[in-house]
Design an enzyme around this catalytic site. Structure first.
Site, PDB file in Angstrom:
ATOM      1  N   ASN A 260       3.652   2.740  -4.988  1.00 32.79           N
ATOM      2  CA  ASN A 260       2.469   1.905  -5.187  1.00 32.79           C
ATOM      3  C   ASN A 260       1.301   2.830  -5.506  1.00 32.79           C
ATOM      4  O   ASN A 260       0.745   3.454  -4.611  1.00 32.79           O
ATOM      5  CB  ASN A 260       2.208   1.102  -3.898  1.00 32.79           C
ATOM      6  CG  ASN A 260       0.928   0.301  -3.964  1.00 32.79           C
ATOM      7  OD1 ASN A 260       0.335   0.156  -5.028  1.00 32.79           O
ATOM      8  ND2 ASN A 260       0.504  -0.227  -2.816  1.00 32.79           N
ATOM      9  N   TRP A 261       0.981   2.912  -6.791  1.00 34.36           N
ATOM     10  CA  TRP A 261      -0.056   3.862  -7.213  1.00 34.36           C
ATOM     11  C   TRP A 261      -1.457   3.382  -6.856  1.00 34.36           C
ATOM     12  O   TRP A 261      -2.419   4.141  -6.997  1.00 34.36           O
ATOM     13  CB  TRP A 261       0.024   4.091  -8.717  1.00 34.36           C
ATOM     14  CG  TRP A 261       1.264   4.803  -9.190  1.00 34.36           C
ATOM     15  CD1 TRP A 261       2.320   5.244  -8.426  1.00 34.36           C
ATOM     16  CD2 TRP A 261       1.584   5.150 -10.539  1.00 34.36           C
ATOM     17  NE1 TRP A 261       3.257   5.843  -9.217  1.00 34.36           N
ATOM     18  CE2 TRP A 261       2.840   5.793 -10.528  1.00 34.36           C
ATOM     19  CE3 TRP A 261       0.949   4.981 -11.761  1.00 34.36           C
ATOM     20  CZ2 TRP A 261       3.450   6.271 -11.684  1.00 34.36           C
ATOM     21  CZ3 TRP A 261       1.552   5.441 -12.921  1.00 34.36           C
ATOM     22  CH2 TRP A 261       2.790   6.088 -12.881  1.00 34.36           C
ATOM     23  N   LYS A 262      -1.576   2.126  -6.468  1.00 33.28           N
ATOM     24  CA  LYS A 262      -2.897   1.551  -6.156  1.00 33.28           C
ATOM     25  C   LYS A 262      -3.825   1.778  -7.359  1.00 33.28           C
ATOM     26  O   LYS A 262      -3.388   1.653  -8.492  1.00 33.28           O
ATOM     27  CB  LYS A 262      -3.434   2.128  -4.848  1.00 33.28           C
ATOM     28  CG  LYS A 262      -2.389   1.975  -3.726  1.00 33.28           C
ATOM     29  CD  LYS A 262      -2.887   2.289  -2.358  1.00 33.28           C
ATOM     30  CE  LYS A 262      -1.748   2.114  -1.356  1.00 33.28           C
ATOM     31  NZ  LYS A 262      -2.171   2.296   0.031  1.00 33.28           N
TER      32      LYS A 262
ATOM     33  N   HIS B 170       0.069  -7.294  -0.388  1.00 32.41           N
ATOM     34  CA  HIS B 170      -0.238  -5.986   0.195  1.00 32.41           C
ATOM     35  C   HIS B 170      -1.443  -6.106   1.129  1.00 32.41           C
ATOM     36  O   HIS B 170      -2.374  -6.860   0.855  1.00 32.41           O
ATOM     37  CB  HIS B 170      -0.515  -4.970  -0.915  1.00 32.41           C
ATOM     38  CG  HIS B 170      -0.615  -3.579  -0.399  1.00 32.41           C
ATOM     39  ND1 HIS B 170      -1.759  -3.090   0.185  1.00 32.41           N
ATOM     40  CD2 HIS B 170       0.302  -2.588  -0.325  1.00 32.41           C
ATOM     41  CE1 HIS B 170      -1.541  -1.845   0.572  1.00 32.41           C
ATOM     42  NE2 HIS B 170      -0.297  -1.517   0.278  1.00 32.41           N
TER      43      HIS B 170
ATOM     44  N   GLU C 163      -3.971  -4.354   1.575  1.00 33.72           N
ATOM     45  CA  GLU C 163      -5.292  -4.117   0.971  1.00 33.72           C
ATOM     46  C   GLU C 163      -5.777  -5.359   0.240  1.00 33.72           C
ATOM     47  O   GLU C 163      -6.970  -5.645   0.214  1.00 33.72           O
ATOM     48  CB  GLU C 163      -5.223  -2.895   0.038  1.00 33.72           C
ATOM     49  CG  GLU C 163      -5.184  -1.606   0.849  1.00 33.72           C
ATOM     50  CD  GLU C 163      -4.442  -0.460   0.195  1.00 33.72           C
ATOM     51  OE1 GLU C 163      -4.196  -0.497  -1.029  1.00 33.72           O
ATOM     52  OE2 GLU C 163      -4.083   0.497   0.920  1.00 33.72           O
TER      53      GLU C 163
ATOM     54  N   GLU D 182       4.973  -2.972   6.431  1.00 32.29           N
ATOM     55  CA  GLU D 182       3.931  -1.945   6.368  1.00 32.29           C
ATOM     56  C   GLU D 182       2.916  -2.169   7.483  1.00 32.29           C
ATOM     57  O   GLU D 182       1.973  -2.955   7.316  1.00 32.29           O
ATOM     58  CB  GLU D 182       3.202  -2.022   5.022  1.00 32.29           C
ATOM     59  CG  GLU D 182       4.089  -1.758   3.829  1.00 32.29           C
ATOM     60  CD  GLU D 182       3.284  -1.204   2.661  1.00 32.29           C
ATOM     61  OE1 GLU D 182       3.629  -0.111   2.203  1.00 32.29           O
ATOM     62  OE2 GLU D 182       2.319  -1.840   2.228  1.00 32.29           O
TER      63      GLU D 182
ATOM     64  N   GLY E 146      -1.951   5.046   4.653  1.00 30.33           N
ATOM     65  CA  GLY E 146      -2.968   6.015   4.248  1.00 30.33           C
ATOM     66  C   GLY E 146      -3.551   6.838   5.385  1.00 30.33           C
ATOM     67  O   GLY E 146      -4.553   7.522   5.212  1.00 30.33           O
TER      68      GLY E 146
ATOM     69  N   SER F 259       2.378   5.826   5.169  1.00 30.60           N
ATOM     70  CA  SER F 259       2.478   7.274   5.341  1.00 30.60           C
ATOM     71  C   SER F 259       3.921   7.782   5.282  1.00 30.60           C
ATOM     72  O   SER F 259       4.299   8.705   6.010  1.00 30.60           O
ATOM     73  CB  SER F 259       1.797   7.718   6.638  1.00 30.60           C
ATOM     74  OG  SER F 259       0.414   7.382   6.594  1.00 30.60           O
TER      75      SER F 259
ATOM     76  N   GLY G 231       2.745   4.905  -0.938  1.00 30.38           N
ATOM     77  CA  GLY G 231       1.436   4.947  -1.582  1.00 30.38           C
ATOM     78  C   GLY G 231       1.084   6.354  -1.994  1.00 30.38           C
ATOM     79  O   GLY G 231       1.538   6.856  -3.027  1.00 30.38           O
ATOM     80  N   GLY G 232       0.305   7.042  -1.166  1.00 30.36           N
ATOM     81  CA  GLY G 232      -0.195   8.385  -1.498  1.00 30.36           C
ATOM     82  C   GLY G 232       0.864   9.337  -2.019  1.00 30.36           C
ATOM     83  O   GLY G 232       0.646  10.023  -3.039  1.00 30.36           O
TER      84      GLY G 232
HETATM   85  P1  PGA Z   1       0.637   5.144   2.012  1.00 31.16           P
HETATM   86  O1  PGA Z   1       0.510   3.635   1.436  1.00 31.16           O
HETATM   87  O2  PGA Z   1       2.038   5.603   1.690  1.00 31.16           O
HETATM   88  O3  PGA Z   1      -0.420   5.908   1.280  1.00 31.16           O
HETATM   89  O4  PGA Z   1       0.411   5.055   3.476  1.00 31.16           O
HETATM   90  C1  PGA Z   1       1.580   2.736   1.515  1.00 31.16           C
HETATM   91  C2  PGA Z   1       1.207   1.421   0.884  1.00 31.16           C
HETATM   92  O5  PGA Z   1       0.027   1.025   1.002  1.00 31.16           O
HETATM   93  O6  PGA Z   1       2.035   0.762   0.265  1.00 31.16           O
END
Ligand code: PGA
Length: 255
Positions: free
Chosen positions: A12-14, A96, A98, A168, A174, A213, A234-235
């Site tokens: 997930n590149w956001k 998600h 966010e 999640e 994050g 994470s 994500g990251g």
């Molecule tokens: P993260 O994000 O790996 O940066 O914690 C995961 C996500 O939001 O899907």
């Protein structure tokens, strides 16, 4: 007997990277590093890069959108419909945390989107998970129960739907503090049991991902858990080599 579940790792590149060339380069590097592994690799770039990324990686890895509108068309300024994703993405992340936090996504909205994705031949990656304060209050199970029941509430059946659930925990996203493999398994087992109640055959097909994470360092121990079939990353998905290490771990442990 249901067929064994193919592990799935989605990046997930956001809202990254901020340039088309960088997006194409990242997708291409991920494709090159994961070709031939016994796991499904999905990258989810920002919508404006879907077309360029789709052209760059055609057939080598799968592509997901980060959200969509449930409706097929209409007066929804700024939104993207499932019909518009045809030919560009095969997967779509829905609900998600966010988007729940910043864009007012609700359980009911996620339910409509999951249904719409399935109806339009897209694989929904429905994200659920508790906030830090909910975990502290001992409400993790209750939140998972509510969000999962809602997410599947508009599906006629789970079997054959392609449904993927991403667990999640919001406090792990994050932050660098992932859930322990045991905690991830407890949640994943709860999810599998709930799905089983709804559709005994379908429950065995659903890939349950862990997200929050997830890194090259902790992925393998997470994938050793019996109900964790992959990860939503994500990251760590913004570095092709590290992301490929996570895909490789999924392929080796579960492929
Ligand atoms: P993260 O994000 O790996 O940066 O914690 C995961 C996500 O939001 O899907």
């Amino acid at each position: 007997m249901t067929a064994p579940r193919v592990p799935l790792v989605a990046g997930n590149w956001k809202m990254n990277p901020t340039g088309r060339d960088a997006a194409v380069e990242l997708a291409d590097a991920v494709a090159a590093a994961t070709t031939g592994l016994a796991a499904e690799t999905v990258v989810c770039p920002p919508a404006v890069y879907l077309e360029a990324v789709a052209q760059a990686v055609a057939g080598r890895i799968a592509i997901g959108a980060q959200t969509m509108r449930a409706e097929a068309s209409g007066a929804y300024t700024g939104e993207i419909s499932p019909l518009m994703l045809a030919g560009l993405a095969t997967h779509v992340i829905l609900g998600h945390s966010e988007r729940r936090q910043y864009d007012n996504e609700t359980d009911a909205g996620v339910a409509a989107k999951v249904r719409s994705a399935v109806d339009h031949g897209l694989v929904p990656i429905a994200a659920i998970g508790e906030l830090a304060k909910e975990r502290r209050a001992g409400r993790t199970e209750e939140v998972i129960d509510r969000q999962l029941r809602a997410a599947i509430s508009e599906l006629d059946r789970i079997a054959g739907s392609g449904l993927v659930i991403a667990y999640e925990p919001v406090w792990a996203i994050g932050t660098g503090v992932a859930a322990t493999p045991d905690d991830a398994q407890v949640a994943a087992a709860q999810i599998r049991a709930l799905l089983h109640e709804a559709d005994a055959v379908g429950a065995g097909e659903v890939r349950i991902l862990y997200g929050g994470s997830c890194t090259p360092d902790n992925a393998e121990e997470l994938f050793r858990m019996p109900d964790v079939d992959g990860a939503l990353v994500g990251g760590a998905s913004l570095q092709a080599a590290g992301f490929a290490t996570i895909v490789r771990a999924a392929a080796e442990v579960r492929g």
